[in-house]
Design an enzyme around this catalytic site. Structure first.
Site, PDB file in Angstrom:
ATOM      1  N   GLU A  32     122.878  38.583  -4.606  1.00 19.92           N
ATOM      2  CA  GLU A  32     123.137  39.669  -5.543  1.00 19.92           C
ATOM      3  C   GLU A  32     124.617  40.016  -5.395  1.00 19.92           C
ATOM      4  O   GLU A  32     125.077  40.282  -4.289  1.00 19.92           O
ATOM      5  CB  GLU A  32     122.262  40.869  -5.184  1.00 19.92           C
ATOM      6  N   ARG A 257     115.055  36.139   9.174  1.00 14.03           N
ATOM      7  CA  ARG A 257     116.472  36.362   8.913  1.00 14.03           C
ATOM      8  C   ARG A 257     117.254  36.252  10.217  1.00 14.03           C
ATOM      9  O   ARG A 257     116.688  36.345  11.307  1.00 14.03           O
ATOM     10  CB  ARG A 257     116.712  37.696   8.238  1.00 14.03           C
ATOM     11  N   LYS A 267     124.501  44.848   3.671  1.00 10.17           N
ATOM     12  CA  LYS A 267     125.680  44.988   2.815  1.00 10.17           C
ATOM     13  C   LYS A 267     125.993  46.466   2.550  1.00 10.17           C
ATOM     14  O   LYS A 267     127.139  46.840   2.399  1.00 10.17           O
ATOM     15  CB  LYS A 267     125.461  44.259   1.488  1.00 10.17           C
TER      16      LYS A 267
HETATM   17  P1  ATP Z   1     121.565  42.681   2.599  1.00 12.51           P
HETATM   18  O1  ATP Z   1     120.344  43.181   3.275  1.00 12.51           O
HETATM   19  O2  ATP Z   1     122.687  42.379   3.540  1.00 12.51           O
HETATM   20  O3  ATP Z   1     121.999  43.503   1.423  1.00 12.51           O
HETATM   21  P2  ATP Z   1     120.282  40.903   0.815  1.00 12.51           P
HETATM   22  O4  ATP Z   1     119.110  40.140   1.260  1.00 12.51           O
HETATM   23  O5  ATP Z   1     120.046  42.090  -0.030  1.00 12.51           O
HETATM   24  O6  ATP Z   1     121.159  41.241   2.062  1.00 12.51           O
HETATM   25  P3  ATP Z   1     121.118  39.028  -1.139  1.00 12.51           P
HETATM   26  O7  ATP Z   1     122.419  38.908  -1.828  1.00 12.51           O
HETATM   27  O8  ATP Z   1     119.951  39.444  -1.934  1.00 12.51           O
HETATM   28  O9  ATP Z   1     121.323  39.997   0.085  1.00 12.51           O
HETATM   29  O10 ATP Z   1     120.786  37.718  -0.317  1.00 12.51           O
HETATM   30  C1  ATP Z   1     120.921  36.409  -0.789  1.00 12.51           C
HETATM   31  C2  ATP Z   1     120.100  35.513   0.088  1.00 12.51           C
HETATM   32  O11 ATP Z   1     120.533  35.583   1.439  1.00 12.51           O
HETATM   33  C3  ATP Z   1     118.637  35.910   0.077  1.00 12.51           C
HETATM   34  O12 ATP Z   1     117.858  34.757  -0.089  1.00 12.51           O
HETATM   35  C4  ATP Z   1     118.414  36.539   1.426  1.00 12.51           C
HETATM   36  O13 ATP Z   1     117.110  36.370   1.859  1.00 12.51           O
HETATM   37  C5  ATP Z   1     119.438  35.810   2.302  1.00 12.51           C
HETATM   38  N1  ATP Z   1     119.828  36.624   3.443  1.00 12.51           N
HETATM   39  C6  ATP Z   1     120.363  37.857   3.437  1.00 12.51           C
HETATM   40  N2  ATP Z   1     120.538  38.312   4.687  1.00 12.51           N
HETATM   41  C7  ATP Z   1     120.125  37.328   5.533  1.00 12.51           C
HETATM   42  C8  ATP Z   1     120.045  37.176   6.959  1.00 12.51           C
HETATM   43  N3  ATP Z   1     120.442  38.139   7.786  1.00 12.51           N
HETATM   44  N4  ATP Z   1     119.564  36.015   7.445  1.00 12.51           N
HETATM   45  C9  ATP Z   1     119.175  35.040   6.628  1.00 12.51           C
HETATM   46  N5  ATP Z   1     119.215  35.106   5.289  1.00 12.51           N
HETATM   47  C10 ATP Z   1     119.674  36.237   4.733  1.00 12.51           C
HETATM   48 MG    MG Z   2     119.185  42.198  -1.888  1.00 12.66          MG
END
Ligand code: ATP
Ligand code: MG
Length: 548
Positions: A32, A257, A267
């Site tokens: 995102e 994760r 984020k």
């Molecule tokens: P955040 O919690 O930091 O905002 P998010 O999951 O909302 O992270 P996205 O941009 O939606 O961020 O994530 C893109 C991809 O990265 C998704 O498939 C998510 O599952 C993966 N991802 C995010 N954080 C991690 C992590 N700590 N370890 C492994 N994969 C991750």
């Molecule tokens: Mg997200």
């Protein structure tokens, strides 16, 4: 060297290919664009892109831009840049969730026509109250029994902008008694009067993540859709939507994760640090973002090796950040040219050396890689050495400089300390030494043993540099698990700025150039030119710091 480790998703793919269920592998990385990528994303990127590479398939870069208010094109560019930097390529497969908004809207209409979706006017609080708790049945909202015609009419009017944000949502009609709350008629469309970076003002209603994501995967022909464990409970909904609509069904697989000690990865929290100027931007070298790590001097090779080593499992864990640093050190040890830099200078006058003489010594760029060549380092009567390389009263096993002892100046001469010059308060100001002119290059002419070797920089030729020494940004080993505000755990000493003297060749280092400052650590030239002198970021020390 990283050892191959478990990846249960690859085992599944092996089975799928062997059974003929799939003949190609299509994955996607769906960020995102609401922030910069961090080291957790690197794990997902290595899995999504790495899997496609391993099986000769393809991986799509898809921006999940379904929430117009949090997203920004600044993030889009940064994300593309970071994925490329990590070493991956999506070719022509760059996609946007927003490109499918028309299709998604049609799918929603289709669900209504099937009697599988309805418009609901419950407030957020009432929505939650009706949904209830897992072990008790939920309550059915009045809208659930509305006719298909009425729902179609209301949904169209939602699209046409007749209603304010929050007045109505479209819900999937599934099961208000399901033990899985995500299946209790989840919202799939909400009203949001907001301009979208891609679709402008065309829409005032936007699909929810759960509705959008499975459709995106299906439309793109994704075979294996990998996401983190918290989406496991969303999977029945993912499957229900595609099955109900009779669409192609990718399979979703969840993995744990990445969590790292002393590191936050949300984020939202990282944005807080940036907005409140608690760090110097998203690429502050203390940040766990990929751009921060790049600026700090981490290499994509090191990050990929780390991701390979941690593997992919379904068990939540907390990985020691020292493991990441270990891979950084490993890689830099191979590739970083050696240089001499004195971070805490003590002047040494070699009284036996001619006053107006300069010599040039050739030193290897790498102790065991002759192919990396040599550089020339000037030597003169006055030099700087590291203050801690001298002890007036040497401790046991201290083999560096002390009164009357002989030490090797790396690649130059053997010197002996003859006099310690102090100020009125007894602080050591300067050392006087004699040198053995026969020891040119640092070799004892008679083969006598000189145990200590120290680094040095000629005073007259050395260049002042700003050196930024970083420590952990957070003092808590597991900040995500702490109660209260994570910012209470910010380390006040996470950045220390000092002025060092570096060998003259370093004056022309370009931003991103990486070096080992001999006997000190790995450093990376920074892009900041405001200091009017070269700036170096300490990437990582030579050895793992003893744990506190
Ligand atoms: P955040 O919690 O930091 O905002 P998010 O999951 O909302 O992270 P996205 O941009 O939606 O961020 O994530 C893109 C991809 O990265 C998704 O498939 C998510 O599952 C993966 N991802 C995010 N954080 C991690 C992590 N700590 N370890 C492994 N994969 C991750
Ligand atoms: Mg997200």
């Amino acid at each position: 060297m990283s050892t191959p480790s478990s990846n249960f998703i690859h085992d599944i793919i092996d089975t799928d290919l062997a059974s003929g269920k799939h003949t190609e592998v299509v994955t996607r990385f769906p960020p995102e664009p609401n922030g910069y990528l961090h080291i957790g994303h690197a794990k997902a990127i290595c899995l999504d892109f790495g899997t496609a590479l391993k099986y000769g398939g393809r991986c799509h870069l898809r921006f999940d831009d379904t929430n117009p208010t949090a997203e920004d094109t600044e993030y889009v560019e940064a994300i593309e840049n970071d994925v490329r930097w990590l070493g991956f390529d999506w070719g022509k497969h760059l996609y946007w969730a927003s490109d499918y908004f028309d299709r998604m809207y049609e799918c929603a209409v289709e669900l209504i026509k099937l009697g599988k979706a309805y418009v609901c006017d419950l407030s957020v609080d009432a929505f939650k109250e009706y949904r209830g708790v897992p072990h008790l049945p939920g309550k059915e909202p009045a809208g659930r029994s509305r006719s298909i015609e009425e729902n179609l009419d209301l949904f169209e009017r939602m699209k046409n902008g007749e209603f304010a944000d929050g007045t109505y949502v479209l819900r999937a009609r599934i099961d208000m008694n399901s033990p899985n709350l995500h299946m209790r008629d989840p919202a799939i469309y909400r009203i949001k009067h907001a301009s979208h970076h891609n679709t402008g003002d065309k829409w005032c209603l936007y699909p929810m993540y759960d509705f959008a994501h499975c459709l995106e995967d299906s439309i793109e022909g994704v075979t294996h859709s990998m996401c983190t464990l918290e989406f496991e409970v969303h999977r029945p909904l993912y499957d229900w939507i595609l099955e109900t609509l009779g669409l192609y069904q990718p399979r979703q697989y969840e993995f744990a994760r990445l969590n790292l000690t002393y590191t936050i990865m949300s984020k939202r929290k990282l944005l807080e640090l940036v907005k409140e100027n608690l760090v110097n931007g998203w690429d502050d070298p203390r940040m766990p973002t990929l751009c921060g790590m790049r600026r700090r001097g981490y290499t994509p090779e090191a990050i990929r090796a780390f991701c390979t080593e941690i593997g992919v499992t379904k068990t939540e864990s907390l990985t020691d950040v020292a493991l990441l640093e270990h891979h950084v050190r490993n890689d830099l040890n191979e590739i970083a040219p050696r240089r001499m830099a004195v971070l805490d200078p003590l002047k040494v006058v070699i009284t036996s050396y001619p006053e107006v003489q300069t010599e040039e010594f050739e030193l290897p760029n790498h102790p065991n890689k002759p192919e990396m060549g040599v550089r020339t380092v000037p030597f003169a009567r006055e030099i700087y050495i590291e203050r801690e390389d001298f002890m007036e009263e040497p401790a046991k096993k201290f083999f560096r400089l002390a009164p009357g002892t002989e030490v090797r100046l790396r690649g130059a001469y053997l010197i002996t300390c003859t006099e310690v010059i102090k100020d009125a308060n007894g602080n050591i100001m300067e050392l006087h030494c004699s040198h053995d002119p026969e020891s040119r290059g640092g070799n004892a002419p008679d083969g006598r043993k000189v145990k200590g070797t120290i680094h040095w920089v000629a005073a007259q030729y050395g260049v002042e540099a700003e050196v930024r020494l970083y420590d952990r940004l957070l003092t808590s080993e597991n900040p995500a698990a702490e109660e209260g505000d994570f910012k209470e755990y910010l380390n006040p000493d996470s950045l220390k700025v000092i002025t060092g003297i570096v060998e003259p060749g370093l004056a022309t280092a370009k931003a991103g150039d990486k070096f080992q400052f001999e006997r000190i650590g790995y450093f990376c030239a920074d892009l900041d030119t405001s200091a009017n002198k070269p700036v170096f970021n300490r990437t990582v020390g030579l050895r793992e710091a003893a744990s506190k």
